[in-house]
Design a protein around this motif. Structure first.
Motif, short mmCIF file in Angstrom:
data_model
loop_
_atom_site.label_atom_id
_atom_site.label_comp_id
_atom_site.label_asym_id
_atom_site.label_seq_id
_atom_site.Cartn_x
_atom_site.Cartn_y
_atom_site.Cartn_z
N ASP A 130 -2.99 5.17 -3.40
CA ASP A 130 -1.76 4.70 -2.74
C ASP A 130 -1.16 5.79 -1.86
O ASP A 130 -0.57 5.50 -0.80
N PRO A 169 1.21 2.52 5.28
CA PRO A 169 2.65 2.42 5.05
C PRO A 169 3.29 3.80 5.03
O PRO A 169 2.59 4.81 4.88
N ASP A 229 3.60 -7.13 -3.20
CA ASP A 229 4.48 -7.38 -2.06
C ASP A 229 5.93 -7.48 -2.50
O ASP A 229 6.84 -6.92 -1.86
N HIS A 267 7.30 -6.18 -5.16
CA HIS A 267 7.75 -4.86 -5.57
C HIS A 267 8.06 -3.99 -4.36
O HIS A 267 9.05 -3.24 -4.36
N ARG A 268 7.24 -4.09 -3.33
CA ARG A 268 7.48 -3.29 -2.12
C ARG A 268 8.77 -3.70 -1.44
O ARG A 268 9.52 -2.85 -0.93
N GLU A 296 8.58 0.84 -2.06
CA GLU A 296 7.39 1.61 -2.43
C GLU A 296 6.18 0.69 -2.46
O GLU A 296 6.23 -0.41 -3.03
N ASP A 297 5.08 1.14 -1.87
CA ASP A 297 3.83 0.38 -1.92
C ASP A 297 2.99 0.92 -3.08
O ASP A 297 2.49 2.04 -3.04
N ARG A 298 2.83 0.10 -4.10
CA ARG A 298 2.07 0.51 -5.28
C ARG A 298 0.93 -0.47 -5.56
O ARG A 298 0.61 -0.77 -6.70
N THR A 299 0.31 -0.98 -4.49
CA THR A 299 -0.78 -1.94 -4.65
C THR A 299 -1.92 -1.36 -5.47
O THR A 299 -2.46 -1.99 -6.38
N GLY A 329 11.95 -3.27 3.88
CA GLY A 329 10.84 -3.23 2.94
C GLY A 329 9.49 -3.17 3.60
O GLY A 329 8.47 -3.24 2.92
N ALA A 338 5.95 -2.41 4.86
CA ALA A 338 4.94 -1.42 4.46
C ALA A 338 3.77 -1.40 5.42
O ALA A 338 3.30 -0.36 5.81
#
Length: 450
Positions: A71, A207, A347, A349-350, A355-358, A445, A447
């Motif tokens: 990430d 992102p 998505d 959560h972002r 925050e992008d936590r894919t 939001g 990303a």
């Protein structure tokens, strides 16, 4: 929202190619290698069990670490491709020593090989799964992408299952030949698969990188504080638990309860043949009814199939064949939909956190499945033993009935639990479309674009 055309069928087949060597190595690792190392290389079952357990514990640590690292990676080639490429090299080299041990096998050598094998496997699998969720932001396209991966994986598993059968026809009981054929498939496919996957699609724009490095507590809260993710993880844990209870007992069930040992491996293969056709069927259902409703439907079908096993007697082998065919067509329906839902939750959560936590979310999704695989064996085998079943001795009718009950009711209960967890899931197509709209470039939001 971006109107970029969706990936073509050819692109998705190429993109999914890495699933072939990964699946071809994963199946022998859990089914064939321990027995072959014990029988043909002289390691004790206790030693092998401890080494493989330690390997799984290392794998459990590496998965979330790899998700978080990918990430945060920034390079001219993207954030997923560098890890997949490097992991593929480690995966391929360690596979040579795993399937073709040049100097024999000792506990130390096996432990070292598994350490690097799991490291390479994780570096390929976790970034690839995360990238799969980023290829498109469209609700249904994500299901389509996951479907292609499921079909390619099922095809690779089918081919891998056929190879030991061929080895037994050529030289019965020759474990080294089985290792050679299965390892040969891994090594022959790893390089072309890496090339096809890494060149099939472009990664989306990177992102923004968070201003500060996330701490462990913050990372844990990002997982435990997302209730939708926890529901998906628990639902997939139950699905995988059900599948692996069945897998752990199917040879015993066919051999001892049905009295058809010649079908013990063939029935498993029969199920996988029809499992290849399952993905496109469930993709069409998912397009019509949405992912979480389709997951519930698939799990309820599985409940019905497993409960129907209670009607099977040693004289009703055609009924078992019919239920196995149905099992193949329903196979993976829940896993497929839940895997696609993870990207939708990422998505959300972002949008909520910026925050992008894919990658992190797919790593814990993978970890949930691996944990369920281990737990299934730890539940199923002791339970049938407690009910009196003994694979080395003569079994009473009551012991065989106990085997039937665990084989049928264990998966049925787990599939029902999975369906209950994902029922009325609020993140449907309409809710996800609104999230994607708010993730348009320029919004707080945002990303990455599609």
């Amino acid at each position: 929202m971006s109107s970029a055309p969706p990936p073509t069928a050819g692109q998705l087949v190429r993109f999914s190619a890495i699933a072939v060597p990964v699946a071809a190595a994963g199946l022998p690792l859990g089914v064939y290698l321990p027995a072959i190392y014990a029988r043909d290389y002289g390691l004790s079952l206790t030693t092998i069990g401890i080494i493989f357990l330690l390997g799984r514990l290392w794998d459990a640590i590496a998965d979330p670490a790899m998700g978080a690292l990918s990430d945060r990676t920034r390079s001219i080639h993207g954030r997923r491709k560098p890890w997949i490429a490097a992991g593929g090299i480690v995966f391929g080299l360690s596979s040579i020593f795993l399937f073709f041990p040049p100097f024999g096998v000792t506990p130390l050598s096996l432990g070292l090989v598994l350490f690097f094998f799991y490291l390479g496997w994780t570096a390929v699998q976790i970034p690839f799964q995360a990238w799969s969720g980023e290829v498109s932001g469209d609700y249904h396209q994500r299901t389509r992408i996951a479907t292609y991966q499921t079909v390619v994986t099922s095809s690779a598993l089918l081919l891998t299952l056929i190879l030991p059968t061929i080895a037994d026809q050529l030289r019965p009981g020759d474990g080294r030949l089985q290792l050679t054929l299965m390892g040969g498939l891994v090594l022959l496919t790893i390089v072309p698969a890496l090339f096809l996957t890494l060149t099939a699609l472009r990664e989306p724009p990177l992102p923004p990188l968070p201003a500060s490095r996330p701490r462990l507590g913050e990372t844990i809260r990002a997982i435990t504080g997302e209730p939708l993710l926890l529901r998906v993880l628990a639902s997939d844990f139950a699905v995988t638990l059900a599948q692996n209870i069945r897998a752990a007992l199917i040879v015993f069930f066919v051999t001892f309860y049905m009295g058809r040992p010649e079908w013990a491996g063939g029935l498993f293969l029969f199920q996988f043949v029809f499992g290849i056709f399952a993905g496109p069927i469930w993709l069409k259902i998912g397009r019509r009814y949405g992912k979480h409703r389709t997951a519930v439907a698939g799990e309820l079908v599985q409940v019905a199939i497993n409960l129907s096993l209670l009607l099977v007697t040693p004289d009703s082998f055609p009924l078992l064949l019919a239920l196995t065919l149905a099992q193949g067509l329903a196979q993976g329906s829940g896993n497929l939909m839940l895997r696609a839902i993870v990207a939708d939750v990422a998505d959300k959560h972002r949008l909520d956190s910026g925050e992008d936590r894919t990658g992190l979310y797919y790593s814990v999704f993978s970890l949930a499945g691996k944990t369920a695989t281990a737990v299934a064996v730890g539940i199923a085998l002791p339970l049938v033993s407690w009910l009196g079943f003994d694979p080395k001795g003569v079994n009473s009718p009551d012991a065989l009935t106990g085997l039937l009950l665990v084989f049928a009711l264990g998966p049925a209960i787990a599939h029902a639990f999975s369906a209950a967890l994902i029922a009325r899931f609020p993140l449907d197509e309409a809710a996800h479309a609104e999230i994607r709209r708010q993730l348009e470039p320029g919004s707080p939001g945002y990303a990455f674009a599609e």
